[in-house]
Design an enzyme around this catalytic site. Structure first.
Site, short mmCIF file in Angstrom:
data_model
loop_
_atom_site.label_atom_id
_atom_site.label_comp_id
_atom_site.label_asym_id
_atom_site.label_seq_id
_atom_site.Cartn_x
_atom_site.Cartn_y
_atom_site.Cartn_z
N ALA A 163 0.87 -1.20 0.12
CA ALA A 163 0.02 0.09 -0.15
C ALA A 163 0.93 1.25 0.00
O ALA A 163 2.02 1.20 0.63
CB ALA A 163 -0.93 -0.09 1.31
N ASP A 164 0.24 2.26 -0.74
CA ASP A 164 0.96 3.68 -0.62
C ASP A 164 -0.08 4.61 -0.40
O ASP A 164 -1.21 4.70 -1.17
CB ASP A 164 1.84 3.78 -1.77
CG ASP A 164 2.80 5.07 -1.53
OD1 ASP A 164 3.69 4.71 -1.13
OD2 ASP A 164 2.67 6.09 -1.96
N THR A 165 0.12 5.84 0.28
CA THR A 165 -0.82 6.80 0.70
C THR A 165 -0.13 7.96 0.34
O THR A 165 1.03 8.32 0.81
CB THR A 165 -1.37 6.85 2.05
OG1 THR A 165 -1.98 5.60 2.21
CG2 THR A 165 -2.37 7.92 2.21
#
Length: 197
Positions: free
Chosen positions: A73-75
């Site tokens: 995941a990456d935000t």
């Protein structure tokens, strides 16, 4: 048996994944982040793929009988399509918060699932977007918040689940997406893939 692996050392993502009641292990991705895209939604998908694939490469030799599901995941935070990463220093954090205060910005989280099963590799990538509306903040309020140190390792220089909650007017979209992992969307994807029931 399905084994889940979180490709992130983020304590916030760990807590969110635990909410699903999944048993999982953590194996952080350490590779350099290479961005070739320009749209925030494309960037988070690209980075989540890099993280998940890096960890999947490590596990590819190990999953003889089990199915492994690597979750990357990456935000990122975007304001008027400009991307805000983690602040370089306190001055940078003040600059970001001054832009965000009194306005609406977007938080994008990209998620990639790499499923390793029977010598096959399946990759599923998606993203969620949440609009965040912030109350105005005075210069003194911004500086006091930055002095707490909380903004320094956060994209956009704030934590919705922390002290900045006092300035969040409202959101449109999934709350947990802003924290770092859209667990409701993730659940729907895992159900659709038959990986949970």
């Amino acid at each position: 048996m399905v084994r889940f692996v979180l490709a992130s050392g983020s304590p916030r993502r760990k807590e969110l994944l635990e909410q699903l009641g999944l048993e999982f292990e953590i194996s952080s991705a350490h590779g350099e982040e290479l961005i070739t895209k320009t749209q925030p939604s494309d960037i988070v998908e690209e980075l989540s793929q890099q993280k998940a694939n890096e960890v999947a490469d490590r596990f590819a030799q190990m999953y003889k009988n089990d199915t492994y599901v690597i979750i990357g995941a990456d935000t990122i935070v975007a304001f008027e399509n400009a991307i805000m990463g983690k602040p370089h220093d306190e001055q940078d954090a003040v600059r970001m918060l001054t832009q965000l205060a009194g306005n609406t910005h977007q938080v994008y989280t990209g998620v990639t699932l790499v499923i390793l099963k029977d010598d096959e590799r399946k990759v599923v990538t998606f993203h969620e977007k949440t609009d965040v509306h912030m109350y105005p903040m005075t210069k003194a309020q911004i500086e006091a918040y930055v002095e707490t140190g909380e903004p320094m390792d956060k994209a956009g220089a704030y934590a919705i689940q922390g002290k900045c909650a006092a300035y969040i007017k409202g959101i449109n979209g999934e709350y947990n997406n802003v924290v770092g992992l859209p667990v409701a969307r993730l659940t729907q994807e895992l159900l659709a893939l038959g990986l949970i029931s």
